[in-house]
Scaffold this motif. Structure first.
Motif, PDB file in Angstrom:
ATOM      1  N   UNK A   5      44.123 -76.127  31.533  1.00 20.85           N
ATOM      2  CA  UNK A   5      44.456 -76.631  32.863  1.00 20.85           C
ATOM      3  C   UNK A   5      43.174 -76.784  33.683  1.00 20.85           C
ATOM      4  N   UNK A   6      42.281 -75.823  33.596  1.00 24.64           N
ATOM      5  CA  UNK A   6      40.987 -75.911  34.284  1.00 24.64           C
ATOM      6  C   UNK A   6      40.248 -77.175  33.864  1.00 24.64           C
ATOM      7  N   UNK A  57      49.098 -72.382  35.815  1.00 18.32           N
ATOM      8  CA  UNK A  57      48.374 -73.224  36.769  1.00 18.32           C
ATOM      9  C   UNK A  57      47.727 -72.354  37.840  1.00 18.32           C
ATOM     10  N   UNK A  58      48.451 -71.350  38.309  1.00 19.72           N
ATOM     11  CA  UNK A  58      47.902 -70.442  39.317  1.00 19.72           C
ATOM     12  C   UNK A  58      46.648 -69.746  38.793  1.00 19.72           C
ATOM     13  N   UNK A  59      46.677 -69.294  37.557  1.00 21.58           N
ATOM     14  CA  UNK A  59      45.509 -68.643  36.957  1.00 21.58           C
ATOM     15  C   UNK A  59      44.329 -69.605  36.904  1.00 21.58           C
ATOM     16  N   UNK A  74      40.756 -69.119  38.832  1.00 15.75           N
ATOM     17  CA  UNK A  74      39.478 -69.147  38.112  1.00 15.75           C
ATOM     18  C   UNK A  74      38.538 -70.191  38.708  1.00 15.75           C
ATOM     19  N   UNK A  75      39.070 -71.363  39.039  1.00 14.75           N
ATOM     20  CA  UNK A  75      38.237 -72.410  39.624  1.00 14.75           C
ATOM     21  C   UNK A  75      37.747 -71.997  41.013  1.00 14.75           C
ATOM     22  N   UNK A 126      52.066 -80.913  33.345  1.00  8.53           N
ATOM     23  CA  UNK A 126      51.334 -80.486  32.152  1.00  8.53           C
ATOM     24  C   UNK A 126      52.197 -79.729  31.143  1.00  8.53           C
ATOM     25  N   UNK A 127      53.407 -79.373  31.553  1.00 11.14           N
ATOM     26  CA  UNK A 127      54.286 -78.642  30.638  1.00 11.14           C
ATOM     27  C   UNK A 127      53.862 -77.204  30.410  1.00 11.14           C
TER      28      UNK A 127
END
Length: 65
Positions: free
Chosen positions: A9-10, A45-47, A51-52, A38-39
């Motif tokens: 995801x990142x 997504x939160x993680x 991280x970002x 993104x499934x």
């Protein structure tokens, strides 16, 4: 080296930034919307967002929607 889903995801978000689809000051997609797109789970997504943010790529703005 194992790749976790949040890292994918990142990479997806970084690609959106690199392509210009997300620009400086733009809001990121909602957790729920991006997870559906993104499934992956909302927590994945939160993680990725956490991280970002930790890396200084994105910035959280409380109460901005």
């Amino acid at each position: 080296m194992k790749t976790y889903r949040y890292q994918s995801v990142e990479k997806n978000i970084m690609a959106l930034i690199a392509s210009g689809a997300l620009g400086l000051g733009d809001k990121l997609p909602s957790l729920r919307g991006f997870s559906n797109r993104l499934g992956v789970s909302v927590s994945t997504v939160n993680q990725a967002y956490l991280e970002l943010e930790r890396k200084g790529v994105i910035e959280s703005r409380p109460r901005s929607g």
